[in-house]
Design a protein around this motif. Structure first.
Motif, PDB file in Angstrom:
ATOM      1  N   SER A 192       0.836  -1.213   0.000  1.00 46.46           N
ATOM      2  CA  SER A 192       0.000   0.000   0.000  1.00 46.46           C
ATOM      3  C   SER A 192       0.866   1.257   0.000  1.00 46.46           C
ATOM      4  CB  SER A 192      -0.923  -0.001   1.225  1.00 46.46           C
ATOM      5  OG  SER A 192      -1.833  -1.066   1.181  1.00 46.46           O
ATOM      6  N   ALA A 193       1.916   1.253   0.833  1.00 46.37           N
ATOM      7  CA  ALA A 193       2.809   2.415   0.913  1.00 46.37           C
ATOM      8  C   ALA A 193       3.527   2.649  -0.409  1.00 46.37           C
ATOM      9  CB  ALA A 193       3.821   2.218   2.037  1.00 46.37           C
ATOM     10  N   ALA A 194       3.965   1.564  -1.071  1.00 49.33           N
ATOM     11  CA  ALA A 194       4.658   1.706  -2.354  1.00 49.33           C
ATOM     12  C   ALA A 194       3.722   2.261  -3.419  1.00 49.33           C
ATOM     13  CB  ALA A 194       5.220   0.360  -2.796  1.00 49.33           C
ATOM     14  N   THR A 195       2.487   1.742  -3.454  1.00 51.96           N
ATOM     15  CA  THR A 195       1.508   2.250  -4.426  1.00 51.96           C
ATOM     16  C   THR A 195       1.187   3.714  -4.158  1.00 51.96           C
ATOM     17  OG1 THR A 195       0.523   0.050  -4.656  1.00 51.96           O
ATOM     18  CG2 THR A 195      -0.810   1.922  -5.356  1.00 51.96           C
ATOM     19  N   LEU A 196       1.027   4.056  -2.878  1.00 53.38           N
ATOM     20  CA  LEU A 196       0.738   5.443  -2.525  1.00 53.38           C
ATOM     21  C   LEU A 196       1.892   6.356  -2.938  1.00 53.38           C
ATOM     22  CD1 LEU A 196      -0.970   7.602  -1.102  1.00 53.38           C
ATOM     23  CD2 LEU A 196       0.142   6.950   1.052  1.00 53.38           C
ATOM     24  N   ALA A 197       3.140   5.932  -2.688  1.00 48.43           N
ATOM     25  CA  ALA A 197       4.303   6.751  -3.051  1.00 48.43           C
ATOM     26  C   ALA A 197       4.369   6.977  -4.553  1.00 48.43           C
ATOM     27  CB  ALA A 197       5.587   6.090  -2.551  1.00 48.43           C
ATOM     28  N   ARG A 198       4.074   5.909  -5.318  1.00 45.73           N
ATOM     29  CA  ARG A 198       4.094   6.065  -6.787  1.00 45.73           C
ATOM     30  C   ARG A 198       2.984   7.007  -7.257  1.00 45.73           C
ATOM     31  NH1 ARG A 198       0.847   3.808 -10.234  1.00 45.73           N
ATOM     32  NH2 ARG A 198       0.271   2.107  -8.819  1.00 45.73           N
ATOM     33  N   MET A 199       1.783   6.794  -6.767  1.00 49.14           N
ATOM     34  CA  MET A 199       0.656   7.649  -7.177  1.00 49.14           C
ATOM     35  C   MET A 199       0.882   9.095  -6.761  1.00 49.14           C
ATOM     36  SD  MET A 199      -2.535   5.089  -6.308  1.00 49.14           S
ATOM     37  CE  MET A 199      -3.751   6.338  -6.749  1.00 49.14           C
ATOM     38  N   GLN A 243      13.293  25.577 -13.166  1.00 50.30           N
ATOM     39  CA  GLN A 243      14.575  24.967 -13.522  1.00 50.30           C
ATOM     40  C   GLN A 243      14.777  23.602 -12.870  1.00 50.30           C
ATOM     41  OE1 GLN A 243      17.161  28.102 -12.196  1.00 50.30           O
ATOM     42  NE2 GLN A 243      17.083  29.207 -14.129  1.00 50.30           N
ATOM     43  N   THR A 244      14.134  23.360 -11.749  1.00 53.87           N
ATOM     44  CA  THR A 244      14.404  22.133 -10.997  1.00 53.87           C
ATOM     45  C   THR A 244      13.193  21.226 -10.851  1.00 53.87           C
ATOM     46  OG1 THR A 244      13.903  23.241  -8.895  1.00 53.87           O
ATOM     47  CG2 THR A 244      16.178  23.295  -9.642  1.00 53.87           C
ATOM     48  N   TYR A 245      12.077  21.534 -11.504  1.00 54.63           N
ATOM     49  CA  TYR A 245      10.848  20.796 -11.198  1.00 54.63           C
ATOM     50  C   TYR A 245      10.960  19.318 -11.559  1.00 54.63           C
ATOM     51  CZ  TYR A 245       8.769  19.846 -15.780  1.00 54.63           C
ATOM     52  OH  TYR A 245       8.490  19.345 -17.005  1.00 54.63           O
ATOM     53  N   GLU A 246      11.764  18.980 -12.569  1.00 58.32           N
ATOM     54  CA  GLU A 246      11.857  17.574 -12.959  1.00 58.32           C
ATOM     55  C   GLU A 246      12.477  16.743 -11.846  1.00 58.32           C
ATOM     56  OE1 GLU A 246      13.907  17.360 -16.618  1.00 58.32           O
ATOM     57  OE2 GLU A 246      12.204  17.992 -17.816  1.00 58.32           O
ATOM     58  N   THR A 247      13.557  17.236 -11.275  1.00 54.68           N
ATOM     59  CA  THR A 247      14.198  16.487 -10.193  1.00 54.68           C
ATOM     60  C   THR A 247      13.398  16.595  -8.900  1.00 54.68           C
ATOM     61  OG1 THR A 247      15.564  18.425  -9.696  1.00 54.68           O
ATOM     62  CG2 THR A 247      16.489  16.759 -11.156  1.00 54.68           C
ATOM     63  N   SER A 248      12.590  17.646  -8.784  1.00 48.53           N
ATOM     64  CA  SER A 248      11.814  17.832  -7.561  1.00 48.53           C
ATOM     65  C   SER A 248      10.599  16.922  -7.527  1.00 48.53           C
ATOM     66  CB  SER A 248      11.352  19.288  -7.449  1.00 48.53           C
ATOM     67  OG  SER A 248      12.459  20.151  -7.353  1.00 48.53           O
ATOM     68  N   THR A 249      10.041  16.594  -8.681  1.00 49.41           N
ATOM     69  CA  THR A 249       8.786  15.853  -8.692  1.00 49.41           C
ATOM     70  C   THR A 249       8.942  14.433  -9.205  1.00 49.41           C
ATOM     71  OG1 THR A 249       8.270  16.743 -10.874  1.00 49.41           O
ATOM     72  CG2 THR A 249       7.467  17.959  -8.996  1.00 49.41           C
ATOM     73  N   SER A 250       9.758  14.210 -10.225  1.00 45.23           N
ATOM     74  CA  SER A 250       9.939  12.855 -10.735  1.00 45.23           C
ATOM     75  C   SER A 250      10.782  12.077  -9.728  1.00 45.23           C
ATOM     76  CB  SER A 250      10.632  12.898 -12.100  1.00 45.23           C
ATOM     77  OG  SER A 250       9.828  13.588 -13.029  1.00 45.23           O
ATOM     78  N   ASP A 251      10.128  11.358  -8.840  1.00 44.85           N
ATOM     79  CA  ASP A 251      10.809  10.813  -7.661  1.00 44.85           C
ATOM     80  C   ASP A 251      10.588   9.306  -7.565  1.00 44.85           C
ATOM     81  OD1 ASP A 251      12.037  10.471  -5.235  1.00 44.85           O
ATOM     82  OD2 ASP A 251      10.324  11.185  -4.081  1.00 44.85           O
ATOM     83  N   PRO A 252      11.386   8.510  -8.281  1.00 45.60           N
ATOM     84  CA  PRO A 252      11.217   7.056  -8.229  1.00 45.60           C
ATOM     85  C   PRO A 252      11.573   6.465  -6.869  1.00 45.60           C
ATOM     86  CG  PRO A 252      13.212   7.603  -9.439  1.00 45.60           C
ATOM     87  CD  PRO A 252      12.499   8.900  -9.166  1.00 45.60           C
ATOM     88  N   THR A 253      12.241   7.219  -6.019  1.00 46.68           N
ATOM     89  CA  THR A 253      12.624   6.692  -4.703  1.00 46.68           C
ATOM     90  C   THR A 253      11.579   6.992  -3.643  1.00 46.68           C
ATOM     91  OG1 THR A 253      13.802   8.728  -4.105  1.00 46.68           O
ATOM     92  CG2 THR A 253      15.049   7.041  -5.283  1.00 46.68           C
ATOM     93  N   GLY A 254      10.508   7.720  -3.988  1.00 42.99           N
ATOM     94  CA  GLY A 254       9.467   8.039  -3.021  1.00 42.99           C
ATOM     95  C   GLY A 254       9.963   8.910  -1.897  1.00 42.99           C
ATOM     96  N   HIS A 284      10.075   8.003   4.902  1.00 47.06           N
ATOM     97  CA  HIS A 284      10.005   7.499   6.276  1.00 47.06           C
ATOM     98  C   HIS A 284       8.970   6.381   6.382  1.00 47.06           C
ATOM     99  CE1 HIS A 284      12.749  10.475   7.766  1.00 47.06           C
ATOM    100  NE2 HIS A 284      11.993  11.468   7.337  1.00 47.06           N
ATOM    101  N   LEU A 285       7.825   6.565   5.729  1.00 50.13           N
ATOM    102  CA  LEU A 285       6.801   5.533   5.749  1.00 50.13           C
ATOM    103  C   LEU A 285       7.289   4.275   5.037  1.00 50.13           C
ATOM    104  CD1 LEU A 285       3.941   4.521   6.289  1.00 50.13           C
ATOM    105  CD2 LEU A 285       3.226   5.643   4.162  1.00 50.13           C
ATOM    106  N   LEU A 286       7.937   4.462   3.893  1.00 50.52           N
ATOM    107  CA  LEU A 286       8.452   3.306   3.158  1.00 50.52           C
ATOM    108  C   LEU A 286       9.507   2.553   3.973  1.00 50.52           C
ATOM    109  CD1 LEU A 286       8.754   4.813  -0.430  1.00 50.52           C
ATOM    110  CD2 LEU A 286       7.251   2.940   0.259  1.00 50.52           C
TER     111      LEU A 286
END
Length: 744
Positions: free
Chosen positions: A465-472, A539-550, A555-557
């Motif tokens: 559930s936590a992994a799915t939530l982090a991805r979504m 300038q930084t939104y891609e690294t700020s939002t595209s977050d495969p590490t959640g 902390h929850l993960l």
């Protein structure tokens, strides 16, 4: 005699090319009265006029003769060269005489002009003296136009004589006359303005124009209208308090609209300038000052923050609406040349609530986002089972998603996406708050059933559930950033570029489709901190939002993974913890004649080892029902495992196996001494566990391989030296010492 010499020197200065009329008069007046100086100038002028007439006559007489002589000589020169030379000399002489005559004319003319300048200056001095003597009588006559004319003449002459020290007293008289005229004209102007009397207002303006003091008219006009509007502010503030700004801006908008129409009829050439000046005067001197800042304590209190958000945003929109209206009135003035800088200053004062709102925007969004997380009934779920806590966290994920969407909607509505950087930070704050509350809840769960199948299921369910939530959550932030950038880019580019020019900013502001757009455009253009934050977010939104590490939910993960590991590893740990106490590993005896204290050795693995194998073989069955979607495997996998392995179960099996082998070696090294028999039994036990690990597809670590080698070796020192890795050799050396061999 002294006066005569002084006058002679003064008159001689008129012949100098460096003559300056102002300096000459200033010095001469200190020695001679204006009347005597004027008479002497007239004499000098007559003398210069006479000299110039004589020189001009001589020059005119010389020119025809010179031309005839030159022509005759040139004709003769065609036949005789020597004659040409002689005649050329005669021509040179004649031309030299003509040049001297012309130079005399020029010199006389220069002297004449100097005399004329000095005479004009003295005439103005005399006229200023006369006006100074008559000004009191003109004032007593009560005719404001006559007074204005006299003041205007006096001002005009004194501006020419500004460098003459003797005129200082007259300049003071002029200032006093200006003040006196203002005092006489002000009541009439105020009366005309109160009655909105067009003719009387024009008459008052004419008086100030005549006196050369249109600025005084503007000042009095602005003071009158400004006083009225500031009184209106005090009345509204006394009634509405913190809600006064919006109401006052509405009143000002109505008043300015009426004023613009009346000014168009009364003094159209001053309309835009007066409107700007009135607004600058009003908003720069409001008392009490409008409360535009974020109230104290609102940063930690949702009720206060929500109320502040409603009020501050309403004020910002009212300010933007009024600013757009003022710009339209001023810049569309066809009869006057509007001053963009003055209009800009007026807007700067008007739009302070907009600046204040967007400065507080990030704080307000954070409070709103975290409030959504507080809606979850966290406390009622404390001290429950892990299964119940996991269900609570899973349901709470819906609140987190709702918080993220709410912040995205507010950003688009309030800033047209331009402040999406602040909104992304607010979303992250909500995610961190969610993780922290979930962490406290999970830590409070009952420890009963650590080893139970139910707890393993609950921890795995929580992890998926936590992994799915982090991805979504990451996908939602990506979608929001992409959506926000489309409308935000024009605002940010305009604010950082063209809108730094006042004319462009005012034009763009007036063209905004909504008050919200106008407010954010002004804030970004005029507040460098907001602008820099917006540009940095782009300038930084891609690294700020595209977050495969959640990252937002890390902390929850992490806690979910720790719970999965601990629930699966619980029985393995318990079996391994029994190793040091279960047998006497230091004894070399076989059999049980001495009782329970004597170890019993066999060639089969002992029960603790077989239990470890059994628990390891159960892991695939435990993991199978909870294998996440492929998109969530990376987020649900244990940290530090091979990222190229897409098999979720294999990652967890390898992780638990690594923990088991590490703890197995650690437990062996905790023994005080290992005999040959003990080493043989440990070698059998370890071999069994390693065979189970290999069957599960797990690679045996070098440290475990080294330990097995030392346990099985007859030449212990050689076995230690044969180990290649430094860490493996260090572990093997410790084990060798337990077997009684010290290997350096």
């Amino acid at each position: 005699v002294v006066c005569g010499l002084t006058t002679h020197r003064a008159m001689a200065e008129l012949d100098s090319e460096s003559f300056d009329a102002i300096t000459w008069i200033s010095r001469s007046l200190a020695d001679t009265g204006p009347e005597d100086l004027t008479r002497q100038l007239r004499d000098k002028w007559a003398e210069a006029q006479s000299e110039m007439s004589l020189a001009l006559s001589e020059a005119v007489d010389a020119v025809p003769w010179c031309v005839r002589e030159a022509e005759r000589v040139r004709q003769s020169g065609s036949t005789l060269r020597e004659g040409v030379d002689k005649v050329s000399k005669r021509i040179e002489g004649v031309e030299t005489g003509a040049e001297e005559a012309v130079a005399s004319i020029a010199q006389a003319d220069a002297v004449l002009r100097r005399v004329e300048r000095a005479r004009d200056m003295l005439a103005k001095v005399a006229e200023v003296d006369q006006l100074a003597d008559r000004i009191e009588a003109i004032f007593l006559g009560g005719d404001l136009l006559s007074v204005a004319n006299a003041i205007a003449n006096m001002r005009e002459h004194l501006e020419t004589l500004s460098d003459i020290p003797e005129m200082a007293e007259k300049r003071n008289m002029l200032k006093a006359a200006d003040d006196r005229l203002n005092a006489m004209a002000e009541p009439k102007l105020n009366s005309a303005l109160d009655a909105r009397n067009v003719e009387a207002t024009r008459a008052a303006l004419e008086v100030f124009k005549k006196s050369g003091r249109e600025d005084a008219f503007v000042s009095l006009f602005v003071s009158s209208r400004g006083t009225q509007l500031r009184k209106k502010w005090r009345d509204i503030h006394a009634t509405l308090g913190s809600n006064a700004i919006d109401a006052f801006y509405t009143e000002v908008g109505t008043a300015i609209e009426q004023e613009a129409k009346w000014l168009q009829e009364a003094v159209p050439e001053h309309r835009s300038g007066l409107l700007s000046a009135i607004l600058i005067n009003v908003f720069s001197e409001l008392d009490p000052r409008p409360a535009t800042e974020l109230p104290r304590g609102a940063e930690n209190n949702f009720s206060a923050a929500n109320a502040a958000d409603l009020t501050m945003r309403k004020n910002a929109l009212s300010a933007a609406s009024l600013a757009k209206h003022v710009i339209g009135l001023c810049l569309n003035d066809k009869l006057a040349s509007p001053d963009p800088d003055a209009v800009s200053v007026a807007c700067e004062n008007i739009l302070q609530p907009a600046i204040a709102y967007f400065e507080a925007f990030s704080v307000l969004e954070r409070v709103v986002a975290c409030h959504e997380i507080d809606k979850v009934q966290w406390q009622s779920a404390e001290n429950s089972s892990l299964d119940e806590a996991a269900k609570t966290v899973d349901q709470a994920g819906g609140y987190l998603q709702a918080a993220g969407k709410l912040i995205a909607e507010r950003c688009m509505e309030r800033s047209n996406g331009a402040l999406f950087g602040s909104s992304l930070n607010a979303q992250k704050a909500a995610a961190v708050a969610f993780s922290n509350k979930a962490e406290r809840l999970l830590k409070s769960t009952s420890s009963v059933g650590h080893e139970s199948w139910t707890r393993v299921q609950a921890s795995l369910s929580l992890l998926t559930s936590a992994a799915t939530l982090a991805r979504m959550w990451s996908e939602m932030k990506d979608a929001f950033a992409s959506e926000a950038l489309i409308p935000a880019m024009p605002f940010i580019e305009n604010a950082a570029g063209p809108c730094q020019e006042v004319n462009v900013l005012l034009t763009e502001l007036a063209a905004c489709k909504s008050d919200s757009d106008a407010a954010i455009l002004w804030a970004l253009s005029r507040n460098s901190e907001l602008r820099v934050r917006a540009i940095t977010a782009i300038q930084t939104y891609e690294t700020s939002t595209s977050d495969p590490t959640g990252d937002d939910l890390r902390h929850l993960l992490k806690q979910s993974k720790d719970l999965v590991f601990e629930s699966i590893f619980y029985n393995i740990r318990r079996s391994l913890q029994s190793l040091p106490r279960a047998y006497n590993w230091a004894s070399d005896q076989h059999g049980d004649s001495e009782g329970a204290d004597l170890p019993e050795f066999s060639l089969s693995p002992l029960p603790y080892a077989t239990e470890i194998g059994e628990h390891m073989l159960k892991i695939p069955q435990q993991l199978e029902p909870y294998i996440p979607d492929e998109a969530d495997i990376v987020l649900a996998s244990p940290s530090g495992t091979d990222s190229s392995d897409v098999n979720f179960a294999q990652r967890w099996i390898a992780n638990v196996a690594q923990g088991a082998m590490t703890l197995f070696v650690d437990q062996i090294l905790r023994l005080s001494r290992i005999s040959q028999s003990g080493a043989s039994q440990l070698a059998v036990d370890l071999e069994y566990v390693c065979s189970v690990m290999s069957a599960l597809g797990v690679s045996i670590s070098e440290s475990v391989t080294g330990v097995r080698a030392v346990l099985e070796a007859e030449n212990i020192a050689a076995a230690v030296q044969a180990i290649a890795s430094t860490e493996g050799r260090r572990t093997a050396s410790r084990l060798a010492r337990l077997r009684g061999v010290d290997v350096p």
